[in-house]
Scaffold this active site. Structure first.
Site, PDB file in Angstrom:
ATOM      1  N   LYS A  89      70.287  69.128  18.385  1.00 41.55           N
ATOM      2  CA  LYS A  89      69.239  69.956  17.753  1.00 41.55           C
ATOM      3  C   LYS A  89      69.472  71.610  17.660  1.00 41.55           C
ATOM      4  CE  LYS A  89      65.528  67.222  18.501  1.00 41.55           C
ATOM      5  NZ  LYS A  89      65.974  66.611  18.800  1.00 41.55           N
ATOM      6  N   ASP A 123      70.857  67.104  14.240  1.00 39.10           N
ATOM      7  CA  ASP A 123      69.202  66.163  13.683  1.00 39.10           C
ATOM      8  C   ASP A 123      68.169  67.274  13.466  1.00 39.10           C
ATOM      9  OD1 ASP A 123      68.894  64.457  15.541  1.00 39.10           O
ATOM     10  OD2 ASP A 123      68.382  64.880  17.227  1.00 39.10           O
ATOM     11  N   MET A 124      67.330  66.321  12.623  1.00 36.75           N
ATOM     12  CA  MET A 124      66.611  67.893  11.514  1.00 36.75           C
ATOM     13  C   MET A 124      65.675  68.110  11.867  1.00 36.75           C
ATOM     14  SD  MET A 124      66.740  69.480   8.451  1.00 36.75           S
ATOM     15  CE  MET A 124      68.336  68.384   7.428  1.00 36.75           C
ATOM     16  N   GLN A 153      64.639  64.064   5.690  1.00 34.46           N
ATOM     17  CA  GLN A 153      63.062  63.135   6.405  1.00 34.46           C
ATOM     18  C   GLN A 153      62.838  63.065   5.004  1.00 34.46           C
ATOM     19  OE1 GLN A 153      62.994  67.312   7.492  1.00 34.46           O
ATOM     20  NE2 GLN A 153      62.829  66.641  10.032  1.00 34.46           N
ATOM     21  N   ARG A 179      71.427  60.483   8.486  1.00 35.24           N
ATOM     22  CA  ARG A 179      70.216  59.378   8.862  1.00 35.24           C
ATOM     23  C   ARG A 179      69.245  59.722   8.450  1.00 35.24           C
ATOM     24  NH1 ARG A 179      68.684  61.951  14.007  1.00 35.24           N
ATOM     25  NH2 ARG A 179      70.161  60.634  15.619  1.00 35.24           N
ATOM     26  N   LYS A 182      61.503  59.325   8.252  1.00 41.05           N
ATOM     27  CA  LYS A 182      60.285  59.724   8.244  1.00 41.05           C
ATOM     28  C   LYS A 182      60.501  61.259   8.368  1.00 41.05           C
ATOM     29  CE  LYS A 182      57.821  54.960   8.092  1.00 41.05           C
ATOM     30  NZ  LYS A 182      56.319  54.563   8.846  1.00 41.05           N
ATOM     31  N   GLY A 183      60.394  61.148   9.043  1.00 42.71           N
ATOM     32  CA  GLY A 183      60.236  62.621  10.014  1.00 42.71           C
ATOM     33  C   GLY A 183      58.910  63.154  11.237  1.00 42.71           C
ATOM     34  N   THR A 221      64.015  54.413  11.657  1.00 41.51           N
ATOM     35  CA  THR A 221      62.623  53.591  11.322  1.00 41.51           C
ATOM     36  C   THR A 221      62.527  52.466  12.520  1.00 41.51           C
ATOM     37  OG1 THR A 221      60.546  53.471  10.173  1.00 41.51           O
ATOM     38  CG2 THR A 221      62.994  51.594   9.545  1.00 41.51           C
ATOM     39  N   HIS A 222      61.218  52.518  13.076  1.00 42.24           N
ATOM     40  CA  HIS A 222      60.596  51.039  13.706  1.00 42.24           C
ATOM     41  C   HIS A 222      59.397  50.283  13.288  1.00 42.24           C
ATOM     42  CE1 HIS A 222      61.614  54.645  15.732  1.00 42.24           C
ATOM     43  NE2 HIS A 222      62.078  53.426  16.667  1.00 42.24           N
ATOM     44  N   ARG A 284      56.256  62.088  21.236  1.00 45.25           N
ATOM     45  CA  ARG A 284      57.169  60.823  20.912  1.00 45.25           C
ATOM     46  C   ARG A 284      55.373  60.472  21.249  1.00 45.25           C
ATOM     47  NH1 ARG A 284      61.093  61.610  19.414  1.00 45.25           N
ATOM     48  NH2 ARG A 284      59.907  61.205  17.935  1.00 45.25           N
TER      49      ARG A 284
HETATM   50  C1  LIG Z   1      67.066  57.237  15.285  1.00 47.05           C
HETATM   51  C2  LIG Z   1      65.871  57.837  15.177  1.00 47.05           C
HETATM   52  C3  LIG Z   1      65.966  59.543  15.473  1.00 47.05           C
HETATM   53  C4  LIG Z   1      65.556  60.353  14.342  1.00 47.05           C
HETATM   54  N1  LIG Z   1      66.066  62.093  14.128  1.00 47.05           N
HETATM   55  C5  LIG Z   1      64.650  62.696  13.290  1.00 47.05           C
HETATM   56  C6  LIG Z   1      65.379  63.554  13.186  1.00 47.05           C
HETATM   57  O1  LIG Z   1      66.254  64.588  13.549  1.00 47.05           O
HETATM   58  N2  LIG Z   1      64.394  64.723  12.579  1.00 47.05           N
HETATM   59  C7  LIG Z   1      62.634  64.392  13.079  1.00 47.05           C
HETATM   60  O2  LIG Z   1      61.585  64.686  11.941  1.00 47.05           O
HETATM   61  N3  LIG Z   1      62.465  62.616  13.216  1.00 47.05           N
HETATM   62  C8  LIG Z   1      63.480  61.936  13.402  1.00 47.05           C
HETATM   63  N4  LIG Z   1      62.938  60.637  14.659  1.00 47.05           N
HETATM   64  C9  LIG Z   1      61.546  60.446  14.425  1.00 47.05           C
HETATM   65  C10 LIG Z   1      60.617  59.800  13.082  1.00 47.05           C
HETATM   66  O3  LIG Z   1      60.941  60.440  12.054  1.00 47.05           O
HETATM   67  C11 LIG Z   1      59.849  59.137  12.971  1.00 47.05           C
HETATM   68  O4  LIG Z   1      58.846  60.186  13.271  1.00 47.05           O
HETATM   69  C12 LIG Z   1      59.869  58.319  14.055  1.00 47.05           C
HETATM   70  O5  LIG Z   1      60.795  57.624  13.040  1.00 47.05           O
HETATM   71  C13 LIG Z   1      58.485  57.493  13.600  1.00 47.05           C
HETATM   72  O6  LIG Z   1      58.669  56.703  12.106  1.00 47.05           O
HETATM   73  P1  LIG Z   1      58.853  55.569  12.244  1.00 47.05           P
HETATM   74  O7  LIG Z   1      60.023  55.662  10.672  1.00 47.05           O
HETATM   75  O8  LIG Z   1      59.327  54.263  13.235  1.00 47.05           O
HETATM   76  O9  LIG Z   1      57.593  54.625  11.135  1.00 47.05           O
HETATM   77  P2  LIG Z   1      55.542  54.834  11.945  1.00 47.05           P
HETATM   78  O10 LIG Z   1      54.779  54.718  11.007  1.00 47.05           O
HETATM   79  O11 LIG Z   1      55.907  56.371  12.883  1.00 47.05           O
HETATM   80  O12 LIG Z   1      55.813  53.812  13.741  1.00 47.05           O
HETATM   81  C14 LIG Z   1      55.949  52.025  13.110  1.00 47.05           C
HETATM   82  C15 LIG Z   1      55.774  51.776  14.348  1.00 47.05           C
HETATM   83  O13 LIG Z   1      57.147  51.700  15.637  1.00 47.05           O
HETATM   84  C16 LIG Z   1      56.128  51.520  16.615  1.00 47.05           C
HETATM   85  N5  LIG Z   1      56.298  53.156  16.994  1.00 47.05           N
HETATM   86  C17 LIG Z   1      56.972  54.795  16.064  1.00 47.05           C
HETATM   87  N6  LIG Z   1      56.843  55.333  16.873  1.00 47.05           N
HETATM   88  C18 LIG Z   1      56.260  54.541  18.385  1.00 47.05           C
HETATM   89  C19 LIG Z   1      56.484  55.761  19.711  1.00 47.05           C
HETATM   90  N7  LIG Z   1      56.318  56.919  19.144  1.00 47.05           N
HETATM   91  N8  LIG Z   1      55.962  54.529  20.880  1.00 47.05           N
HETATM   92  C20 LIG Z   1      55.879  53.297  20.671  1.00 47.05           C
HETATM   93  N9  LIG Z   1      55.820  52.740  19.814  1.00 47.05           N
HETATM   94  C21 LIG Z   1      56.364  53.372  18.758  1.00 47.05           C
HETATM   95  C22 LIG Z   1      54.643  51.465  16.685  1.00 47.05           C
HETATM   96  O14 LIG Z   1      54.071  49.940  16.896  1.00 47.05           O
HETATM   97  C23 LIG Z   1      54.199  51.939  15.175  1.00 47.05           C
HETATM   98  O15 LIG Z   1      53.734  51.245  14.804  1.00 47.05           O
HETATM   99  C24 LIG Z   1      64.050  59.846  14.413  1.00 47.05           C
HETATM  100  C25 LIG Z   1      63.764  58.277  14.870  1.00 47.05           C
HETATM  101  C26 LIG Z   1      64.140  57.908  15.457  1.00 47.05           C
HETATM  102  C27 LIG Z   1      64.016  56.144  14.869  1.00 47.05           C
END
Ligand SMILES: Cc1cc2nc3c(=O)[nH]c(=O)nc-3n(C[C@H](O)[C@H](O)[C@H](O)COP(=O)(O)OP(=O)(O)OC[C@H]3O[C@@H](n4cnc5c(N)ncnc54)[C@H](O)[C@@H]3O)c2cc1C
Length: 303
Positions: A89, A123-124, A153, A179, A182-183, A221-222, A284
């Site tokens: 970061k 990272d952003m 993002q 990478r 969503k942000g 993403t998850h 988180r």
């Molecule tokens: C490898 C990686 C690097 C990242 N780097 C950055 C970055 O540099 N800058 C930035 O702004 N963001 C970063 N993020 C975070 C990202 O922007 C999202 O906020 C985060 O990934 C949640 O979005 P989602 O796409 O998983 O969708 P969501 O709709 O938020 O989540 C989908 C599903 O995943 C599960 N889930 C999500 N988060 C959690 C959690 N914390 N605990 C348990 N279950 C969860 C839940 O079941 C949820 O319904 C990163 C994410 C990942 C995976």
């Protein structure tokens, strides 16, 4: 509702209590903990990117710690036969205090990564950092194109323009590596999309743009909807697994992670470690307040 409230209160609770909620997202305090997690992931078919926790420092004297941590991580990882990158970061390198100082420190890390055949991901962070983080990437990418990557993002309204800029820096000799996430930061509606459907629509549009320009993407993403959308795009573009990877956070949705690996895609897990875990883990937990309930249950039911 109650979980959301507890998640919001976390910053005001004693650190020891917050740690109970947070530890599933953090590999440990020491670099060795992160390496252990990376070895474990490797045995389960996933790569890792390790992140020394820390952000938004207030004094340039703190930069040395972030730089040393990254350099040590690169040295140790180079000795292990693992596909592991480092994530950092820029605000932990003084981005918001002195850009040139930050640039020189991050450059040292990226240069060492180049010597060791490794990669560093920038990272952003929040919207106040985006111009500066893209500029940091532009300069480092011009010098070390294969050893540095950036994050984009999809929730930001500016992202479509930023992607056009990134595509103009991309060529066979100077590959851009993105990478896509969503942000995570709390941004105003003026600069960021807020509705889940809108963000998801933008995410898939951004992914389509990146694939159509032949840019390597870490699909971070998850969200099952986005994972399915990514599968469709990978098929439509006829991509092979060496043209993209999926990425997830340590401690989040391990079942979905295993499913993606099972379908033959590469997966990289973001493995944070270090003493400065508070900001990262409370973000988180705010992101997924349901977790708070699950952890309370686990604590009280299973002790
Ligand atoms: C490898 C990686 C690097 C990242 N780097 C950055 C970055 O540099 N800058 C930035 O702004 N963001 C970063 N993020 C975070 C990202 O922007 C999202 O906020 C985060 O990934 C949640 O979005 P989602 O796409 O998983 O969708 P969501 O709709 O938020 O989540 C989908 C599903 O995943 C599960 N889930 C999500 N988060 C959690 C959690 N914390 N605990 C348990 N279950 C969860 C839940 O079941 C949820 O319904 C990163 C994410 C990942 C995976």
């Amino acid at each position: 509702m109650i979980h959301r409230l507890i998640a919001r209160m976390l910053p005001f609770l004693p650190k020891k209590v917050v740690w109970l909620f947070s530890r599933r997202y953090i590999s440990g305090i020491h670099l060795e903990d992160a390496v252990k997690a990376a070895i474990d992931l490797d045995q389960n078919g996933a790569w890792a990117t390790v992140d020394h926790l820390g952000e938004f420092i207030t004094e340039l004297a703190q930069v040395a710690e972030a730089r040393e941590a990254c350099l040590n991580a690169l040295e140790l990882l180079a000795r292990e036969d693992l596909n592991v990158t480092c994530s950092l970061k820029p605000t932990s390198f003084g981005l918001l205090i002195n850009f040139d100082f930050c640039y020189q420190a991050v450059r040292e890390v990226v240069m060492r990564a180049g010597e060791l055949g490794k990669m560093v991901r920038i990272d952003m962070e929040d919207a106040t950092c985006v111009d500066r983080e893209l500029e940091l990437y532009r300069r480092l990418h011009a010098e070390f194109p294969k050893n540095v990557g950036i994050v984009i993002q999809s929730y930001l309204r500016r992202t479509a323009d930023d992607l056009i800029k990134l595509a103009s820096w991309h060529s066979d000799k100077t590959p851009v590596n993105v990478r896509l996430c969503k942000g995570i930061y709390q941004e105003s509606e003026v600069i960021a999309y807020k509705k889940r459907d809108e963000i998801n629509e933008r995410y898939l549009a951004d992914l389509t743009f990146l694939f159509s320009h032949g840019i390597y993407v870490g699909i971070a993403t998850h969200d099952k909807f986005l994972v399915r959308g990514a599968y469709d795009l990978i098929e439509n573009f006829g991509l092979s697994p060496d043209q993209y990877e999926f990425q997830m956070l340590f401690g989040v949705t391990p079942e979905l992670r295993a499913e993606i690996i099972g379908h033959g895609h590469h997966m990289r897990v973001y493995v944070p470690y270090g003493r400065d875990w508070f900001g990262y883990s409370t973000r988180r937990l705010r992101e997924n307040p349901k977790m708070v309930g699950q952890i309370i249950k686990a604590l009280f039911i299973r002790g």
